[in-house]
Design an enzyme around this catalytic site. Structure first.
Site, short mmCIF file in Angstrom:
data_model
loop_
_atom_site.label_atom_id
_atom_site.label_comp_id
_atom_site.label_asym_id
_atom_site.label_seq_id
_atom_site.Cartn_x
_atom_site.Cartn_y
_atom_site.Cartn_z
CG HIS A 101 -0.37 0.29 2.52
ND1 HIS A 101 -0.10 -0.70 3.45
CD2 HIS A 101 0.01 1.45 3.10
CE1 HIS A 101 0.42 -0.14 4.53
NE2 HIS A 101 0.49 1.17 4.34
CG ASP A 131 -0.07 -3.99 2.61
OD1 ASP A 131 0.19 -3.54 1.49
OD2 ASP A 131 -0.29 -3.26 3.60
CB SER A 204 3.15 1.67 6.21
OG SER A 204 1.99 1.87 6.98
#
Length: 468
Positions: A101, A131, A204
């Site tokens: 992402h 992911d 992230s």
């Protein structure tokens, strides 16, 4: 004397515990920071045809706000949007791991190293299911890198350290412990390490290190009511990530094993309804479309007990085990069928190919227009009118639930109007008399419940419905 000895032992034990807790994370931070990177992505966003969420579409104020945006220079021109994230280098020749992402949809990806050097990156491959994405940068010099550790050895209470780019503040370190293991959020292959190390937006894709400097997780998500860290962060376990990264590096895509069944967990109330079932271990087969399982002879109603020599505890475990198994491998699957175990040999397909395939359509089955109240349900056979009304496939057969008594066990079990009952006692239903016969057989056998295969919106599930 004995009291003195006990006191000395206690002091030694306390000293050992004190040594197990690090006085500082500085040495670890110095060791791994050169391998952690900040990631900046840039994306061209198409122009919008109306005010950006300011007023509802069709509002009398819509033209006013559009003119205001035009005066501000927005107009219909495309604009460039930027995003920030983290990542880490896993090889001296420039492979970088991050979250999918972080880079999904990006036109440009820029990697910033701890030294301040910046390099453009290209996408080698990505996997939305976990992911995870793999990037590549080209450097004239060998790059500092970190290695993956064994996430299965991480214990609840172990110290861990997260490094990344929180809220765009640049290289930052936070520390905490492993709060929980084997967390599942929403994906079929989820295996998250939960930690209270501060993880915020921008972290992230960054690494979660153990005290040996090995990566045991990739920071992916947080649980937060306000978007900031409240001490509940999730890192995808390294033992999941390494398999994905290896495939992305070798093939540019994932290649997961595919059994070709739809399954659900075994519930407590199914134990009495299924002959030979002793506990809730296993995975109940609800549907067998064309594919490896069907070719091998698996059937709806089978309970998968073992796969390739490994016991099956639940659906999540089976999906992960199958996905981690080599495509094309012939495996033995032990199932419970009609009270007896059978061993079937299945040659696995590839899940990604199966997900891209379009199923064929079979001819329609005969109609039966009658209706009857049974077990708190009003049921009627499938008709062409019901197929159209409920959006059923042209080959759908069974009994449609026309109504449900809200005081009945059927309602408590979640059956609702519009559900399609496909099977009873693992036998197909074409008419109401078929269901009557299955109920009578179950009662004659002394069973307290009957197993129904129900479809809603095309998704199958088994329901054990009480006969009392």
């Amino acid at each position: 004397m004995w009291l003195s000895f006990i006191a000395i032992v206690a002091l030694v034990a306390q000293a050992v515990v004190a040594q197990a807790r690090p006085d500082s994370f500085a040495d670890l931070a110095d060791q791994v920071s050169p391998s952690v990177v900040n990631i900046t992505t840039s994306t061209v966003v198409a122009s919008r045809t109306g005010p950006r969420g300011v007023v509802p579409e069709g509002s009398p104020f819509e033209d006013f706000f559009r003119e205001f945006e035009d005066r501000q220079g927005e107009g219909d021109r495309p604009r460039r949007s930027s995003a920030l994230g983290s990542g880490f280098v896993i090889s001296e020749d420039g492979y970088v791991v991050t979250n999918n992402h972080v880079i999904d949809g990006a036109d440009e990806i820029l990697i910033e190293f701890f030294s301040g050097e910046e390099l453009p990156a290209t996408v080698v491959g990505k996997d939305p299911n976990t992911d995870i994405a793999l990037l590549k940068v080209e450097s004239e010099e060998p790059l500092p890198f970190v290695s993956f550790g064994d996430s299965d050895t991480a214990r609840v209470g172990d110290w861990v350290m997260a490094v990344g780019n929180p809220l765009g503040q640049g290289f930052s370190v936070s520390a905490g412990i492993v709060s929980a293991r084997n967390r599942a959020l929403s994906g079929s292959y989820d295996d998250y390490i939960q930690t209270d190390a501060a993880i915020n937006r921008g972290n992230s894709g960054g690494p979660l290190f153990n005290m040996d400097g090995d990566v045991v997780g990739v920071n992916t998500a947080i649980l937060s009511p306000n978007g900031g860290s409240i001490g509940i962060g999730f890192s995808m376990a390294s033992n999941v990530v390494t398999r994905v990264v290896d495939q992305l590096r070798d093939f540019g895509e994932t290649r997961r094993g595919w059994l070709g069944v739809r399954i659900q967990n075994v519930s407590e109330d199914m134990i009495d309804a299924i002959e030979g079932l002793e506990n809730t271990n296993g995975a109940m087969v609800t549907d067998v479309p064309d594919g490896p399982a069907k070719d091998a002879g698996l059937e709806a109603g089978d309970v998968i007990l073992t796969f390739d020599g490994q016991e099956v505890e639940d659906v999540r475990g089976l999906v992960r085990t199958v996905g981690n198994t080599e495509v094309g491998k012939a495996v033995r699957v032990v199932v419970l069928r009609e009270g007896k175990t059978q061993t079937l040999k299945v040659t696995l397909g590839r899940r990604e190919d199966a997900e891209a395939a379009v199923p064929a359509v079979a001819p329609a089955q005969p109609e039966e227009p009658s209706e009857k109240d049974i077990l708190g349900l009003t049921v009627t056979p499938v008709t062409e009118a019901l197929r159209s009304e409920l959006g059923l496939d042209t080959d759908a057969t069974g009994l449609v639930v026309a109504a449900v008594d809200e005081t009945s066990k059927a309602f408590e079990k979640g059956l609702r109007q519009g559900d399609l009952i496909v099977e009873a006692s693992q036998q197909a239903l074409l008419s109401i008399s078929d269901l009557d016969a299955r109920i009578e057989e179950a009662q004659d056998a002394g069973r307290k419940s009957i197993l129904l295969l129900v479809r809603r919106g095309g998704e199958p599930r088994f329901v054990a419905l009480s006969l009392e």
